[in-house]
Design a protein around this motif. Structure first.
Motif, PDB file in Angstrom:
ATOM      1  N   LEU A 220      -0.069  13.766  20.839  1.00  0.00           N
ATOM      2  CA  LEU A 220      -0.100  12.363  20.459  1.00  0.00           C
ATOM      3  C   LEU A 220       1.185  11.684  20.927  1.00  0.00           C
ATOM      4  N   THR A 221       1.043  10.474  21.463  1.00  0.00           N
ATOM      5  CA  THR A 221       2.216   9.682  21.814  1.00  0.00           C
ATOM      6  C   THR A 221       2.804   9.097  20.524  1.00  0.00           C
ATOM      7  N   ASP A 222       4.004   8.523  20.638  1.00  0.00           N
ATOM      8  CA  ASP A 222       4.633   7.901  19.467  1.00  0.00           C
ATOM      9  C   ASP A 222       3.760   6.776  18.914  1.00  0.00           C
ATOM     10  N   ASP A 223       3.154   5.986  19.800  1.00  0.00           N
ATOM     11  CA  ASP A 223       2.272   4.903  19.351  1.00  0.00           C
ATOM     12  C   ASP A 223       1.053   5.454  18.629  1.00  0.00           C
ATOM     13  N   GLU A 224       0.490   6.550  19.142  1.00  0.00           N
ATOM     14  CA  GLU A 224      -0.683   7.156  18.503  1.00  0.00           C
ATOM     15  C   GLU A 224      -0.326   7.739  17.134  1.00  0.00           C
ATOM     16  N   VAL A 225       0.855   8.324  17.020  1.00  0.00           N
ATOM     17  CA  VAL A 225       1.298   8.858  15.730  1.00  0.00           C
ATOM     18  C   VAL A 225       1.417   7.722  14.719  1.00  0.00           C
ATOM     19  N   SER A 226       2.010   6.611  15.131  1.00  0.00           N
ATOM     20  CA  SER A 226       2.151   5.464  14.231  1.00  0.00           C
ATOM     21  C   SER A 226       0.794   4.934  13.801  1.00  0.00           C
TER      22      SER A 226
ATOM     23  N   MET B  15       0.857  -1.181   0.000  1.00  0.00           N
ATOM     24  CA  MET B  15       0.000   0.000   0.000  1.00  0.00           C
ATOM     25  C   MET B  15       0.902   1.244   0.000  1.00  0.00           C
ATOM     26  N   PRO B  16       0.651   2.200  -0.913  1.00  0.00           N
ATOM     27  CA  PRO B  16       1.475   3.420  -0.942  1.00  0.00           C
ATOM     28  C   PRO B  16       1.224   4.273   0.301  1.00  0.00           C
ATOM     29  N   GLN B  17       2.250   4.997   0.682  1.00  0.00           N
ATOM     30  CA  GLN B  17       2.120   5.852   1.864  1.00  0.00           C
ATOM     31  C   GLN B  17       1.866   7.278   1.401  1.00  0.00           C
ATOM     32  N   HIS B  18       0.649   7.758   1.646  1.00  0.00           N
ATOM     33  CA  HIS B  18       0.259   9.112   1.263  1.00  0.00           C
ATOM     34  C   HIS B  18       0.621  10.118   2.355  1.00  0.00           C
ATOM     35  N   VAL B  19       0.556   9.653   3.601  1.00  0.00           N
ATOM     36  CA  VAL B  19       0.813  10.510   4.762  1.00  0.00           C
ATOM     37  C   VAL B  19       1.942   9.881   5.566  1.00  0.00           C
ATOM     38  N   THR B  20       2.935  10.686   5.919  1.00  0.00           N
ATOM     39  CA  THR B  20       4.057  10.176   6.710  1.00  0.00           C
ATOM     40  C   THR B  20       3.842  10.511   8.187  1.00  0.00           C
ATOM     41  N   GLU B  21       4.659   9.894   9.027  1.00  0.00           N
ATOM     42  CA  GLU B  21       4.579  10.210  10.466  1.00  0.00           C
ATOM     43  C   GLU B  21       4.910  11.679  10.706  1.00  0.00           C
ATOM     44  N   LYS B  22       5.807  12.236   9.907  1.00  0.00           N
ATOM     45  CA  LYS B  22       6.131  13.665  10.041  1.00  0.00           C
ATOM     46  C   LYS B  22       4.890  14.507   9.739  1.00  0.00           C
ATOM     47  N   ASP B  23       4.132  14.113   8.708  1.00  0.00           N
ATOM     48  CA  ASP B  23       2.888  14.837   8.388  1.00  0.00           C
ATOM     49  C   ASP B  23       1.922  14.795   9.568  1.00  0.00           C
ATOM     50  N   VAL B  24       1.771  13.615  10.157  1.00  0.00           N
ATOM     51  CA  VAL B  24       0.857  13.461  11.292  1.00  0.00           C
ATOM     52  C   VAL B  24       1.325  14.313  12.465  1.00  0.00           C
ATOM     53  N   ARG B  25       2.618  14.299  12.739  1.00  0.00           N
ATOM     54  CA  ARG B  25       3.152  15.132  13.838  1.00  0.00           C
ATOM     55  C   ARG B  25       2.917  16.623  13.548  1.00  0.00           C
ATOM     56  N   ASP B  26       3.142  17.042  12.304  1.00  0.00           N
ATOM     57  CA  ASP B  26       2.930  18.447  11.938  1.00  0.00           C
ATOM     58  C   ASP B  26       1.463  18.843  12.119  1.00  0.00           C
ATOM     59  N   ILE B  27       0.566  17.973  11.677  1.00  0.00           N
ATOM     60  CA  ILE B  27      -0.866  18.253  11.836  1.00  0.00           C
ATOM     61  C   ILE B  27      -1.228  18.305  13.313  1.00  0.00           C
TER      62      ILE B  27
ATOM     63  N   VAL C 143      -1.073   5.010   9.962  1.00  0.00           N
ATOM     64  CA  VAL C 143      -1.652   3.830   9.304  1.00  0.00           C
ATOM     65  C   VAL C 143      -3.120   4.091   8.969  1.00  0.00           C
ATOM     66  N   ASP C 144      -3.879   4.615   9.944  1.00  0.00           N
ATOM     67  CA  ASP C 144      -5.309   4.863   9.740  1.00  0.00           C
ATOM     68  C   ASP C 144      -5.558   5.846   8.597  1.00  0.00           C
TER      69      ASP C 144
END
Length: 103
Positions: A21-27, A1-13, A31-32
């Motif tokens: 968000l904890t590290d587990d929540e970011v991960s 599955m291609p990755q459209h959103v990275t963990e950096k994107d999630v952290r920035d948002i 995925v979600d």
């Protein structure tokens, strides 16, 4: 599955929206979000050439509110009937700015 959103994107948002968000929540959020975006992929298969965009799903929506009508109101005495405290025809409320007393 291609990755459209990275963990950096999630952290920035999360930082932008001030959501901790904890590290587990970011991960898990990464995925979600990627699964959600991937689930929308079939939409890209439709031939939409020449289809005008819709700006409101209901179409020609008009104001459905009633006309403003001036109605009678109640007296000042009636408005103050249940006030715990009143003074000179006004509500008397506790001060919230730390000056103490009622205002």
């Amino acid at each position: 599955m291609p990755q459209h959103v990275t963990e950096k994107d999630v952290r920035d948002i999360a930082t932008y929206t001030r959501i901790g968000l904890t590290d587990d929540e970011v991960s898990q959020m990464t995925v979600d979000l990627n699964e959600i975006i991937e689930s929308l992929a079939p939409i890209t298969e439709y031939d939409l050439d020449g289809v005008e965009p819709t700006f409101h799903p209901i179409g020609a929506l008009s104001n459905i509110m009633r006309e403003d009508e001036e109605l009678g109101s109640f007296s000042q005495e009636t408005a103050l009937e249940n006030a715990p405290k009143q003074q000179d025809g006004c509500f008397l409320i506790p001060s919230i700015l730390g000056e103490g007393g009622d205002r």
